[in-house]
Design an enzyme around this catalytic site. Structure first.
Site, PDB file in Angstrom:
ATOM      1  N   PHE A  31       5.908  -6.438   0.578  1.00 42.67           N
ATOM      2  CA  PHE A  31       4.991  -6.984   1.584  1.00 42.67           C
ATOM      3  C   PHE A  31       3.625  -7.083   0.923  1.00 42.67           C
ATOM      4  O   PHE A  31       3.098  -6.094   0.410  1.00 42.67           O
ATOM      5  CB  PHE A  31       4.874  -6.099   2.823  1.00 42.67           C
ATOM      6  CG  PHE A  31       3.682  -6.486   3.681  1.00 42.67           C
ATOM      7  CD1 PHE A  31       3.831  -7.403   4.698  1.00 42.67           C
ATOM      8  CD2 PHE A  31       2.411  -5.972   3.436  1.00 42.67           C
ATOM      9  CE1 PHE A  31       2.735  -7.800   5.474  1.00 42.67           C
ATOM     10  CE2 PHE A  31       1.312  -6.358   4.196  1.00 42.67           C
ATOM     11  CZ  PHE A  31       1.481  -7.271   5.224  1.00 42.67           C
ATOM     12  N   GLU A  32       3.055  -8.257   0.949  1.00 39.03           N
ATOM     13  CA  GLU A  32       1.653  -8.411   0.565  1.00 39.03           C
ATOM     14  C   GLU A  32       1.137  -9.715   1.139  1.00 39.03           C
ATOM     15  O   GLU A  32       1.873 -10.698   1.271  1.00 39.03           O
ATOM     16  CB  GLU A  32       1.450  -8.361  -0.962  1.00 39.03           C
ATOM     17  CG  GLU A  32       2.220  -9.369  -1.768  1.00 39.03           C
ATOM     18  CD  GLU A  32       2.062  -9.161  -3.278  1.00 39.03           C
ATOM     19  OE1 GLU A  32       1.533  -8.111  -3.692  1.00 39.03           O
ATOM     20  OE2 GLU A  32       2.481 -10.045  -4.044  1.00 39.03           O
ATOM     21  N   ILE A  33      -0.108  -9.676   1.547  1.00 37.30           N
ATOM     22  CA  ILE A  33      -0.825 -10.880   1.963  1.00 37.30           C
ATOM     23  C   ILE A  33      -1.990 -11.004   0.995  1.00 37.30           C
ATOM     24  O   ILE A  33      -2.794 -10.072   0.866  1.00 37.30           O
ATOM     25  CB  ILE A  33      -1.325 -10.767   3.415  1.00 37.30           C
ATOM     26  CG1 ILE A  33      -0.135 -10.696   4.383  1.00 37.30           C
ATOM     27  CG2 ILE A  33      -2.225 -11.949   3.760  1.00 37.30           C
ATOM     28  CD1 ILE A  33      -0.534 -10.493   5.836  1.00 37.30           C
TER      29      ILE A  33
END
Length: 505
Positions: free
Chosen positions: A362-364
């Site tokens: 998960f990464e933005i």
């Protein structure tokens, strides 16, 4: 009073117990119910002293009640029932000197509000369809049903019609399909392929997790230095990585891309954990050398990934462990031999990697950062070392160490309000007190069994109770595993240290 009568009524043949005569007379005037409990039993078989059976039964009942009270009450929260297994530990506020939660609790989603130039990015193969659908159904239910961001699907092969049709039936945003060519996936032209494959085989023999899987090495290298160069992503400024078989637990009723832009953030994470040491034994040596060779001074984030001085064992400089050499496989037979600047064996200048990294499934993040010269110089050096083959370097420590060298704590955002799970690692926040809003039903359209659709929606309708200092919106956490923040191996403390420490009570 009927119970008192039953407990104290005497049998005439037994001697009286002082203090009970008045109670006996009063009890005699009451209803004769529960006569069974008035029966008296002798303390010993030949004793003339007896006591009512009710008193004998009352004592163990009181003990059981006391045990139940002690068991179900949390010792640090008087009057509050213990949270189920897997719930977050006691929540402490993090100093907001550099970063703070964008939104505490729920908002009314701005369905007609501005949108960022952003997309979900999904790397998958046809055989992973079920896992991808699980992820899409989760992100659509908890976020994208309001915001309708597009999806970019990438594959080193071709997506078949079955995969495409199923995805289009589940997504509310537009979908693009991309193929990864050989320049981004596989062995680069400067690699000695035989040496690289031998390195991978050795990792398999050593039972290093995923170490023997050739495709996994390609995937890590792709996500480390190539995904942001794919032609389908060139028009986007932001990306949100979506993995197969993930699950979200909370409603995300605001647009994280817009908030990242407003707060001038570069990279967002929700879980930080420690890497398996055997997968990256020499990654820090090269990352540290890059930082030193380019005269880069830490802006305060690098320290998140280094062992604190008081945690290190003091070693004299003449100790062999102080100058531990690189493995022969990297020194003598690395695929990129001769293409690296000279790396001193004292490259780390006394620093040591603590194995922490942002869990990048998960990464933005802002794609301009990945496209920057500084990041690509970092990747080039790491790539030429051969560590993606001779060791099992993941994209998570690559992204994290690059951020440590090039960014500051103020550039990073911790999405503490996002409930997220991948495999057996999850973070799920408690709900914010007095900041919950009624849930809008969401009947997933593609499930043919209407009963199952209704049952699934009803499951999310009863979310967890709020908790002091909670930040989530309508979260319903899985309780089969412990929250990562309560596990050994979490790097929350390391993030808190560089982010300003814990807030004062």
């Amino acid at each position: 009073m009927g119970l008192v009568q039953n407990l104290v009524k005497r049998i005439p043949s037994s001697p009286s117990i002082p203090g009970l005569d008045d109670l006996q007379r009063r009890a005699d005037k009451l209803s004769p119910r529960l006569a069974f409990f008035r029966r008296r039993i002798r303390i010993k078989g030949n004793s003339s002293i007896s006591i009512p059976l009710g008193i004998v039964l009352l004592f163990p009942c009181l003990v059981i009640i006391l045990i139940l009270i002690l068991f179900v009450r949390h010792p640090q929260s008087p009057g509050i029932m213990m949270m189920p297994a897997g719930a977050p530990p006691s929540i402490r506020k993090i100093n907001d000197k550099y970063d703070k939660v964008f939104v505490t609790g729920c908002l009314e989603p701005q369905v007609d509000g501005p949108r960022a130039n952003a997309a979900f990015v999904v790397l998958a193969r046809n055989k992973e369809l079920d896992g991808v659908l699980q992820s899409i159904k989760s992100i659509e239910r908890h976020f994208n049903r309001w915001f309708h961001y597009p999806y970019v699907f990438l594959n080193d092969g071709d997506f078949n019609s079955t995969f495409k049709e199923a995805i289009l039936n589940h997504t509310s945003g537009s979908v693009e399909w991309g193929k990864i060519d050989s320049t981004m996936w596989g062995y680069p032209s400067w690699t000695d392929m035989a040496v690289a494959k031998e390195g991978i085989a050795k990792q398999g023999d050593a039972a290093i997790m995923y170490g023997g899987m050739e495709s996994y090495h390609h995937m890590c290298r792709f996500y480390s230095g190539f995904f942001y160069k794919h032609e389908l992503l060139q028009k986007y400024e932001w990306y949100w990585r979506l993995e197969p078989e993930i699950k979200y637990f909370c409603d995300i009723t605001y647009d994280p891309f817009i908030h990242m832009e407003r707060e001038k953030k570069t990279y967002g994470f929700t879980i930080a954990v420690k890497e398996l040491k055997e997968t990256v034994p020499n990654i820090f040596r090269y990352a540290s050398a890059f930082k030193r060779n380019n005269n880069i001074t830490s802006q305060g984030l690098w320290e998140m990934f280094t062992v604190k001085p008081d945690e290190k064992k003091s070693l004299p400089k003449d100790d062999p462990k102080y100058k531990k050499p690189l493995p022969e496989e990297i020194l003598n037979t690395e695929p990129g031999a001769g293409s690296l600047p000279e790396i001193s064996l004292d490259a780390m200048e006394g620093e040591e990697y603590n194995m922490c990294h942002f869990w990048s499934n998960f990464e933005i993040a802002r794609l301009d950062w990945f496209r920057s010269k500084e990041y690509n110089d970092f990747f080039e050096m790491m790539d030429r070392s051969g560590g993606f083959w001779m060791e099992r370097w993941g994209d998570a420590p690559i992204h994290s160490l690059a951020a440590g060298a090039l960014l500051s704590p103020k550039d990073i955002h911790y999405f503490r309000d996002f409930g997220y799970r991948h495999t057996t690692i999850q973070h799920c926040p408690a709900n914010a007190p007095a900041r919950q809003l009624p849930r809008i039903p969401f009947l997933e359209k593609t499930t043919k069994d209407e009963k199952k659709r209704i049952e699934e929606d009803e499951y999310w309708a009863s979310f967890d109770p709020p908790k002091e200092n909670g930040v989530g919106c309508r979260c319903k956490c899985d309780t089969d595993i412990v929250d990562v923040e309560g596990k050994q191996g979490s790097c929350l403390a390391e993030w808190v240290d560089v982010a300003g420490g814990w807030a004062s009570p």
